[in-house]
Each structure stands twice: as C-alpha cells, then as structure tokens.
Motif scaffolding. Structure first.
Motif, PDB file in Angstrom:
ATOM      1  N   GLY A   1       0.876  -0.876   0.149  1.00 54.62           N
ATOM      2  CA  GLY A   1       0.374   0.321   0.082  1.00 54.62           C
ATOM      3  C   GLY A   1       0.792   1.570  -0.013  1.00 54.62           C
ATOM      4  N   LYS A   2       0.377   2.666  -0.714  1.00 52.98           N
ATOM      5  CA  LYS A   2       0.853   3.485  -0.352  1.00 52.98           C
ATOM      6  C   LYS A   2       1.587   4.192   0.852  1.00 52.98           C
ATOM      7  N   ASN A   3       2.904   4.441   0.644  1.00 57.80           N
ATOM      8  CA  ASN A   3       4.173   4.020   1.617  1.00 57.80           C
ATOM      9  C   ASN A   3       4.018   3.722   3.315  1.00 57.80           C
ATOM     10  N   SER A   4       3.656   2.580   2.619  1.00 54.83           N
ATOM     11  CA  SER A   4       3.917   1.375   3.743  1.00 54.83           C
ATOM     12  C   SER A   4       5.408   0.854   4.115  1.00 54.83           C
ATOM     13  N   GLU A   5       6.334   1.324   2.984  1.00 59.10           N
ATOM     14  CA  GLU A   5       7.325   1.568   3.619  1.00 59.10           C
ATOM     15  C   GLU A   5       8.127   2.424   4.714  1.00 59.10           C
ATOM     16  N   VAL A   6       7.244   3.115   5.212  1.00 62.83           N
ATOM     17  CA  VAL A   6       6.840   4.547   6.479  1.00 62.83           C
ATOM     18  C   VAL A   6       7.739   3.007   7.636  1.00 62.83           C
ATOM     19  N   PHE A   7       6.252   2.292   7.569  1.00 61.90           N
ATOM     20  CA  PHE A   7       5.750   1.216   8.530  1.00 61.90           C
ATOM     21  C   PHE A   7       6.896   0.359   8.409  1.00 61.90           C
ATOM     22  N   VAL A   8       6.871  -0.286   7.025  1.00 59.65           N
ATOM     23  CA  VAL A   8       7.753  -1.908   7.268  1.00 59.65           C
ATOM     24  C   VAL A   8       9.241  -1.609   6.953  1.00 59.65           C
ATOM     25  N   ASP A   9      10.438  -2.422   7.289  1.00 55.58           N
ATOM     26  CA  ASP A   9      11.768  -2.175   6.681  1.00 55.58           C
ATOM     27  C   ASP A   9      11.255  -3.512   6.068  1.00 55.58           C
ATOM     28  N   ARG A  10      11.599  -3.261   4.658  1.00 56.91           N
ATOM     29  CA  ARG A  10      11.746  -5.146   3.092  1.00 56.91           C
ATOM     30  C   ARG A  10      12.459  -5.792   4.077  1.00 56.91           C
ATOM     31  N   LYS A  11      13.470  -5.368   3.868  1.00 54.11           N
ATOM     32  CA  LYS A  11      14.879  -5.971   4.483  1.00 54.11           C
ATOM     33  C   LYS A  11      14.963  -6.452   5.455  1.00 54.11           C
ATOM     34  N   GLU A  12      14.157  -6.121   6.382  1.00 53.54           N
ATOM     35  CA  GLU A  12      14.076  -6.759   7.565  1.00 53.54           C
ATOM     36  C   GLU A  12      12.848  -8.234   7.275  1.00 53.54           C
ATOM     37  N   GLU A  13      12.069  -7.647   6.517  1.00 56.41           N
ATOM     38  CA  GLU A  13      11.038  -8.864   6.288  1.00 56.41           C
ATOM     39  C   GLU A  13      11.128  -9.450   6.138  1.00 56.41           C
ATOM     40  N   LEU A  14      12.609  -9.595   4.700  1.00 61.06           N
ATOM     41  CA  LEU A  14      12.962 -10.351   4.353  1.00 61.06           C
ATOM     42  C   LEU A  14      13.864 -11.630   4.346  1.00 61.06           C
ATOM     43  N   PHE A  15      14.805 -10.953   5.875  1.00 58.47           N
ATOM     44  CA  PHE A  15      15.094 -11.476   6.520  1.00 58.47           C
ATOM     45  C   PHE A  15      14.761 -12.622   7.140  1.00 58.47           C
ATOM     46  N   ASN A  16      13.416 -12.275   8.148  1.00 54.54           N
ATOM     47  CA  ASN A  16      12.840 -13.107   9.045  1.00 54.54           C
ATOM     48  C   ASN A  16      11.966 -14.415   7.895  1.00 54.54           C
ATOM     49  N   ILE A  17      11.769 -14.056   6.358  1.00 51.95           N
ATOM     50  CA  ILE A  17      11.508 -14.724   5.960  1.00 51.95           C
ATOM     51  C   ILE A  17      12.106 -15.997   5.491  1.00 51.95           C
ATOM     52  N   GLN A  18      13.341 -15.765   5.377  1.00 49.56           N
ATOM     53  CA  GLN A  18      14.488 -16.248   5.490  1.00 49.56           C
ATOM     54  C   GLN A  18      14.672 -17.118   6.956  1.00 49.56           C
ATOM     55  N   ILE A  19      14.815 -16.540   7.479  1.00 45.90           N
ATOM     56  CA  ILE A  19      15.282 -16.610   8.601  1.00 45.90           C
ATOM     57  C   ILE A  19      13.697 -19.039   9.370  1.00 45.90           C
ATOM     58  N   ILE A  20      13.387 -18.221   9.104  1.00 44.54           N
ATOM     59  CA  ILE A  20      11.218 -19.226   8.897  1.00 44.54           C
ATOM     60  C   ILE A  20      11.271 -20.146   8.394  1.00 44.54           C
ATOM     61  N   ASP A  21      11.520 -19.909   6.989  1.00 43.63           N
ATOM     62  CA  ASP A  21      11.524 -20.650   6.636  1.00 43.63           C
ATOM     63  C   ASP A  21      11.712 -22.772   6.814  1.00 43.63           C
ATOM     64  N   GLY A  22      12.356 -22.578   6.919  1.00 44.91           N
ATOM     65  CA  GLY A  22      12.341 -24.122   7.601  1.00 44.91           C
ATOM     66  C   GLY A  22      11.751 -24.710   8.285  1.00 44.91           C
ATOM     67  N   LEU A  23      10.282 -23.319   8.630  1.00 48.06           N
ATOM     68  CA  LEU A  23       9.262 -24.158   9.779  1.00 48.06           C
ATOM     69  C   LEU A  23       7.585 -24.899   8.963  1.00 48.06           C
ATOM     70  N   GLY A  24       8.741 -24.585   7.663  1.00 48.94           N
ATOM     71  CA  GLY A  24       7.417 -24.931   7.067  1.00 48.94           C
ATOM     72  C   GLY A  24       5.702 -24.542   7.015  1.00 48.94           C
ATOM     73  N   ILE A  25       5.555 -23.100   7.861  1.00 48.60           N
ATOM     74  CA  ILE A  25       4.443 -22.701   8.289  1.00 48.60           C
ATOM     75  C   ILE A  25       4.043 -21.586   7.203  1.00 48.60           C
ATOM     76  N   ASN A  26       5.166 -20.879   6.238  1.00 47.82           N
ATOM     77  CA  ASN A  26       4.430 -19.282   5.920  1.00 47.82           C
ATOM     78  C   ASN A  26       4.350 -20.185   4.674  1.00 47.82           C
ATOM     79  N   ASN A  27       4.017 -19.505   3.069  1.00 50.02           N
ATOM     80  CA  ASN A  27       3.866 -20.282   1.935  1.00 50.02           C
ATOM     81  C   ASN A  27       5.164 -19.405   1.413  1.00 50.02           C
ATOM     82  N   LYS A  28       5.907 -20.603   0.608  1.00 49.66           N
ATOM     83  CA  LYS A  28       6.877 -20.710   0.105  1.00 49.66           C
ATOM     84  C   LYS A  28       7.179 -19.223  -0.134  1.00 49.66           C
TER      85      LYS A  28
END
Length: 291
Positions: free
Chosen positions: A50-77
C-alpha cells in the motif's frame, strides 16, 4: 497494474508473459493489494504494498525474517521479493483464512500449534520488535504530517508505560507480531501463518493478543488453549496490556493513513478507525487492572 503483475511474475518464474494470468484479488488487507495469479498450471500470490507502507515496514528486515522461518514450513514458499518496491511473489497455499470462517473458535488448537511451532523453535528474528521505540517512531511519522496527539492519547500511553517494568521481565522469542486471524490460513494438512511484515523478537503473549484483533474475546478463549492449562493472572494481564498497546500503535497508523489521503483512496474511514482504536486501548487498559 495488470501488466506490472503479469510481467513481474513472468520474469520471476522465467516464463512467457502470455503464460501468466490474474485469477482474482484477495480481499481483507487494509492497504496492501494481494492477487492470486496462475502460471503453467500453478498458483501464486502477488503482493503490491500500500501507499507509503515503507514508513512502517522495513522490507529488508521482512525478507531476513522470512528466510529465518522458512525451515519451519508454516509460511507460503517465497518465490520472488523486491526489497525496494515490496513486490512479493509466493506459492499459493490451499485453505481458508481463519477470518473468513464462521466458527474460528473450533480451530484454536490449530492456531496454538502454528504459534508454538514458531515460539518454541529456538530461532531468533533478525531484530527485536521493540514496541516502545516502534510506537515513538509511529508517533513521529504522524507529527511530521502536522498532527498533535490529544490529552487522551497521551494519558493512555502513560498508563500503558506504567506497566513497562512488569512487561519487560518476560523472555522474548521470535514472534509474528500480526497474528490476527486474517493472517492464519487453515489448510487441509496444516495451518499456515502468513504475512511477516512485522516479525521480530517479542513476548509470545503479544501474538496471543493479536489473535483477538477482531474480537478480543477470541484471544481470551485462545489463551488457555495456547498454554494448555488455566492461565495465571499475570498471563491475562500481559494479553490485556499488549492488546492495549496494539490499539495505541494502530491508532497512529490509522491517523497516518487518514492524513495521506488513504481514507478517500480506499473508501475506509481511517479517522473513525483511529478513534475506535483509542477507545479500545482504554478498554483493555482498564481490563488489565483486574489482574
């Protein structure tokens, strides 16, 4: 927008633009646009922030965390992620969002299962969620647009902060931090926890409180299921306090969205939403006093 989604998907998958079709838009998000797309007989979800969502979400941080929890198999790939634009392509998971079910209470064991898989994993998020610092940042973003918080907000924030010593004594684990029922999908074989924009280390009771985003009564019913026993007073108190905090936090986000014109763009009364969140924050802070 259709051209953007199809061309980006085609490049990410290495297929022809003609092989990609948009099936439908997923509803439920307050500002992000989510679409189900098909390519070569497989389904995916495509996110446009959404518009200006980067104000509240750090996309690099989001990617880091998606990669961290990937092995748990609880997220869509995850298939494709652009940290500059926030465009994200993931494999589609079959199932029904808990928020669309008429009886979410009947699936609380599954919710407990997916949250324990996360909380008990021993993994650590890239950073702490940092609720107090985060709230200050959100306040500052609103102030930069010329808004001055009223006395009621200032008072409620001070009441919440008076409980900080109590809240800070509990161990932090990796948390989703937006585990509302619209982000939980009940699949045929397992539950999934989607949308990791706000992941970080935090008190696990924060996630329990998030389950009650739409109906706080659901969080109160969920707590003993999550714990596997009758909750203690301090556990109820933590859930009430974190739900109050969440309302203060989203009060600021709603104010921000109102001030950048999203009420008109999306047909959502964000000013009214902000007022409602403030009233709810007061209600939950009063509820915490029971314990």
């Amino acid at each position: 927008m259709e051209s953007l989604i199809c061309s980006t998907t085609a490049i990410a998958l290495g297929v022809a633009r003609s092989d990609v079709t948009i099936d439908y838009r997923l509803m439920g998000g307050m500002s992000n646009l989510m679409y189900v797309v098909s390519a070569k007989g497989k389904k995916y979800t495509f996110r446009i922030p959404g518009k200006n969502s980067e104000v509240f979400v750090d996309r690099k941080e989001e990617l880091f965390n998606i990669q961290i929890i990937d092995g748990l198999g609880i997220n869509n790939k995850l298939v494709y992620f652009d940290t500059k634009t926030g465009y994200k392509l993931s494999k589609f998971v079959e199932g029904t969002p808990l928020g669309e079910m008429p009886d979410p209470e009947s699936h609380l064991e599954e919710v407990a299962c997916v949250l324990h898989r996360l909380h008990d994993s021993g993994l650590k998020a890239h950073k702490d969620y940092g609720p107090y610092e985060r709230l200050e940042k959100y306040e500052q973003e609103v102030k930069l647009l010329g808004y001055t918080h009223d006395e009621k907000y200032t008072h409620l924030k001070s009441v919440f902060l008076s409980h900080r010593e109590f809240l800070d004594q509990f161990e932090q684990v990796i948390c989703h931090n937006d585990s509302q029922i619209s982000n939980i999908v009940i699949g045929e074989e397992q539950p999934y926890l989607l949308d990791w924009e706000f992941a970080g280390n935090n008190d696990p009771m924060y996630d329990v409180a998030c389950v009650g985003n739409k109906d706080f009564g659901l969080a109160l019913k969920f707590l003993p299921v999550y714990l596997g026993r009758e909750p203690r007073a301090e556990e109820y108190r933590r859930v009430y306090l974190w739900r109050a905090f969440q309302c203060l936090q989203w009060h600021n986000v709603a104010l921000y969205k109102e001030m950048i014109g999203l009420s008109q763009d999306l047909g959502v009364d964000f000013k009214g939403v902000a007022t409602l969140y403030l009233a709810k924050a007061e209600e939950f802070l009063n509820g915490a006093n029971q314990y």
